[in-house]
Design an enzyme around this catalytic site. Sequence first.
Site, PDB file in Angstrom:
ATOM      1  N   THR A 226       0.822  -1.214   0.000  1.00 54.89           N
ATOM      2  CA  THR A 226       0.000   0.000   0.000  1.00 54.89           C
ATOM      3  C   THR A 226       0.849   1.254   0.000  1.00 54.89           C
ATOM      4  O   THR A 226       1.987   1.268   0.481  1.00 54.89           O
ATOM      5  CB  THR A 226      -0.931   0.037   1.234  1.00 54.89           C
ATOM      6  OG1 THR A 226      -0.142  -0.002   2.423  1.00 54.89           O
ATOM      7  CG2 THR A 226      -1.910  -1.121   1.215  1.00 54.89           C
ATOM      8  N   ASN A 228       0.855   4.687   1.847  1.00 51.81           N
ATOM      9  CA  ASN A 228       0.296   5.150   3.112  1.00 51.81           C
ATOM     10  C   ASN A 228       0.303   6.668   3.186  1.00 51.81           C
ATOM     11  O   ASN A 228       1.332   7.310   2.953  1.00 51.81           O
ATOM     12  CB  ASN A 228       1.101   4.580   4.284  1.00 51.81           C
ATOM     13  CG  ASN A 228       1.121   3.062   4.280  1.00 51.81           C
ATOM     14  OD1 ASN A 228       0.144   2.434   3.903  1.00 51.81           O
ATOM     15  ND2 ASN A 228       2.235   2.475   4.672  1.00 51.81           N
ATOM     16  N   GLU A 273      -4.571   3.899   3.477  1.00 48.43           N
ATOM     17  CA  GLU A 273      -3.660   2.939   2.872  1.00 48.43           C
ATOM     18  C   GLU A 273      -4.268   2.475   1.554  1.00 48.43           C
ATOM     19  O   GLU A 273      -5.293   1.782   1.555  1.00 48.43           O
ATOM     20  CB  GLU A 273      -3.441   1.755   3.812  1.00 48.43           C
ATOM     21  CG  GLU A 273      -2.856   2.162   5.168  1.00 48.43           C
ATOM     22  CD  GLU A 273      -2.778   0.994   6.130  1.00 48.43           C
ATOM     23  OE1 GLU A 273      -1.686   0.433   6.287  1.00 48.43           O
ATOM     24  OE2 GLU A 273      -3.830   0.640   6.714  1.00 48.43           O
TER      25      GLU A 273
END
Length: 333
Positions: A226, A228, A273
């Site tokens: 991901t 973030n 995320e």
Amino acid sequence: MPSGDPITEPGPNASDRPFTVCGADDPVPPALQGAVAALGNFDGVHRGHRALIDAVRQEAGTRPAAVLTFEPHPRAYFAPDQPMFRLTGPRAKEIVFARLGLDGLFVRRFDGTLAATSPRGFVEGWLRDDLGLSGVVIGHDFHFGQGRAGTPAILAALCADAGMACRVVPAVGAGPGDEPISSSAIRAALAAGDTARANALLGYRWFVLAEVRHGDKRGRTLGYPTANLALDSCGLAHGIYAVRVRLADGRLIDGVASYGRRPTFDDGAPLLEAHLFDFAGDLYGQEVAVELVAYLRGEEKFASAEALIAQMDVDSARAKAAIRGDAVPSMLG
């Protein structure tokens, strides 16, 4: 513009127009001299605000068409200890205003001097003499000057005295008989996870801008790396969303995102995320924009990493379907 009248949608070439930002300490550039400006905070740049933007473009004619807004937001100035969920920060406003085909943006500092300015001083000393505006466009509920004593009627009279045009735009409702569209209603919709309503009131997909930061890299071990992003004073409902992400190089990539505290693992500070489909690369330190397409489900705590991965597979499939079926305009291209 009365409720039900059409609002101009962003065109494919709108953002190709030259766009000039005049910051708080900048002299007025040639490109914005003699401009007609819409005045306000424009948090969200929603469909009601879009009526002002359409009006300022019509009123300007061959003159520059611009927006005048304030930083910090007056509410943040008067109540600095009360966190405020801002729908649209300064950089996001630049993106939206440019996309709507305006010539530029004036950003002026909201401070004690401005707050104490009389209505006449605001118009003659500030709008006319300092900024050189030839006209203004305001909403029906615009107030200004010391103690918010200035009303639309007072502004129109003072502009006439100063040799400036002034146009007051009526409220815009979401539909016939509805309450006027407001930033507060959009915040409430996002807080409830109702992205469909929020995006309908905005007239485009709500998006946030933030820098990609380092995380704990847990997503990689789950097969879902991901990007973030920490969001400041964000009132968005915790949960899972279908998203589109614009990278620093302009590419738009579909994805699925979680906003919340990660209850399965650490229950920490809220983070957005975003997992980008079919993407591999290093985004750390880059500013990206994430727009919300649909709310998929609330945040949950899972008994195991395996159970979480199985649900993420389902979420990804649902996100792809939601993105394919969504027809709401985007301000990101």
